[in-house]
Design a protein around this motif. Structure first.
Motif, PDB file in Angstrom:
ATOM      1  N   UNK A 215       0.842  -1.197   0.000  1.00 34.35           N
ATOM      2  CA  UNK A 215       0.000   0.000   0.000  1.00 34.35           C
ATOM      3  C   UNK A 215       0.878   1.249   0.000  1.00 34.35           C
ATOM      4  N   UNK A 216       1.896   1.263   0.855  1.00 36.69           N
ATOM      5  CA  UNK A 216       2.799   2.420   0.898  1.00 36.69           C
ATOM      6  C   UNK A 216       3.560   2.575  -0.414  1.00 36.69           C
ATOM      7  N   UNK A 217       4.017   1.477  -0.986  1.00 36.26           N
ATOM      8  CA  UNK A 217       4.749   1.546  -2.252  1.00 36.26           C
ATOM      9  C   UNK A 217       3.901   2.135  -3.368  1.00 36.26           C
ATOM     10  N   UNK A 218       2.666   1.630  -3.482  1.00 37.40           N
ATOM     11  CA  UNK A 218       1.848   1.944  -4.652  1.00 37.40           C
ATOM     12  C   UNK A 218       0.959   3.165  -4.469  1.00 37.40           C
ATOM     13  N   UNK A 219       0.687   3.557  -3.222  1.00 38.96           N
ATOM     14  CA  UNK A 219      -0.276   4.630  -2.979  1.00 38.96           C
ATOM     15  C   UNK A 219       0.288   5.845  -2.252  1.00 38.96           C
ATOM     16  N   UNK A 220       1.370   5.676  -1.485  1.00 38.83           N
ATOM     17  CA  UNK A 220       1.843   6.757  -0.613  1.00 38.83           C
ATOM     18  C   UNK A 220       3.125   7.408  -1.108  1.00 38.83           C
ATOM     19  N   UNK A 266      -2.269  -0.318  -8.609  1.00 37.42           N
ATOM     20  CA  UNK A 266      -1.852  -0.681  -7.251  1.00 37.42           C
ATOM     21  C   UNK A 266      -2.226  -2.118  -6.903  1.00 37.42           C
ATOM     22  N   UNK A 267      -1.341  -2.801  -6.197  1.00 35.73           N
ATOM     23  CA  UNK A 267      -1.619  -4.174  -5.768  1.00 35.73           C
ATOM     24  C   UNK A 267      -2.593  -4.207  -4.599  1.00 35.73           C
ATOM     25  N   UNK A 268      -2.665  -3.098  -3.862  1.00 38.29           N
ATOM     26  CA  UNK A 268      -3.655  -2.926  -2.800  1.00 38.29           C
ATOM     27  C   UNK A 268      -4.433  -1.658  -3.135  1.00 38.29           C
ATOM     28  N   UNK A 269      -5.748  -1.703  -3.045  1.00 34.21           N
ATOM     29  CA  UNK A 269      -6.566  -0.534  -3.366  1.00 34.21           C
ATOM     30  C   UNK A 269      -6.134   0.662  -2.528  1.00 34.21           C
TER      31      UNK A 269
END
Length: 283
Positions: A215-220, A266-269
């Motif tokens: 989540x941090x990698x893909x969204x933050x 993203x792998x996590x929404x």
């Protein structure tokens, strides 16, 4: 380009202590230099403007909050940190430290301070430790980013880089969605690095999720050389914080990245936190 690294994948402290500081801290060719600035007052006087944004939401227990606070305080006065500091072009950084929870809850702990050696590092470390540890409701990473962005304009010291160092143990569940906040920072040339805290088993009651590092990698995180240092072992908490600060001061990504993060779905929404809150509370 963004990178992910686990704390066990990089021994930055050992490299710095072993005399490789200058190589790590040397800016890459092509970086802007002070001589290229149009106006004298814009010439960078510090190597990095670093904002430390620390999660104090209720999902963090008091022990974690205390260890997190101690981790930053001890890292700033560590031998490795001071070596990395002096190896930079200017030999100093400007740092500010605030705690955050809900979208309207950010508390400044340390306004902008210059760290240029042991004495100033000791002063900042002591200031971090003297404020009582607190907890607050909700988790708004977006609120923390929006709060951080204008702080750079208030800093009297210009840096070669502008970095937001953001830690947290759960996804955004309050305030605006995370991706517009991240993109607003990136548009201003700010780099965001992440310290996802994953020392507890995910729990519905605490709004935790699996793969918080993803989540941090893909969204933050975002920006040139941005990276994640995930904390998955409570005993490695302080080591992870020191590793992350060393990389940020040296202006480097991890030497041995585990996964290269591609710019894809993203792998996590990126709205998973908001969805969990809606499902649980209906608002």
């Amino acid at each position: 380009m963004r990178w992910y690294v686990s704390i066990g994948a990089v021994l930055v402290a050992g490299m710095l202590a072993g005399g490789d500081v200058a190589a790590l801290a040397a800016p890459a060719s092509g970086q802007q230099s002070g001589g290229e600035m149009a106006e004298k007052e814009s010439t960078p006087s510090v190597d990095v403007e670093l904002i430390i944004a620390v999660d104090v939401s209720y999902s963090m227990d008091m022990d974690e909050l205390a260890v997190q606070r101690e981790g930053y305080a001890q890292a700033i006065v560590s031998k490795e940190f001071l070596q990395a500091l002096k190896a930079g072009p200017n030999g100093k950084i400007s740092v500010t430290y605030f705690e955050w929870a809900a979208s309207s809850d950010q508390k400044m702990i340390i306004p902008w301070r210059v760290i240029d050696g042991p004495e100033s590092a000791d002063a900042v470390s002591a200031e971090i430790m003297k404020t009582p540890v607190r907890r607050a409701s909700r988790t708004s990473i977006s609120g923390a980013i929006y709060y951080a962005i204008p702080l750079f304009d208030e800093n009297p010291h210009r840096g070669l880089r502008r970095v937001i160092d953001i830690s947290g143990d759960g996804p955004n569940n309050n305030g605006t969605p995370i991706t517009p906040a991240r993109d607003a920072a990136l548009e201003k040339g700010i780099v965001i690095n992440g310290l996802p805290i994953m020392v507890k088993e995910p729990s519905y009651s605490t709004m935790d999720i699996e793969n918080l590092d993803w989540y941090y990698e893909d969204c933050v995180i975002g920006g040139p050389g941005s990276f994640v240092v995930a904390i998955k072992d409570r005993e490695k908490f302080k080591e992870a914080i020191r590793t992350k600060l060393l990389l940020e001061v040296a202006g480097r990504t991890p030497e041995h990245p585990v996964i290269r993060v591609a710019d894809k779905e993203p792998r996590v929404s990126c709205t998973i936190g908001e969805k969990i809150w809606q499902d649980r509370w209906g608002r």
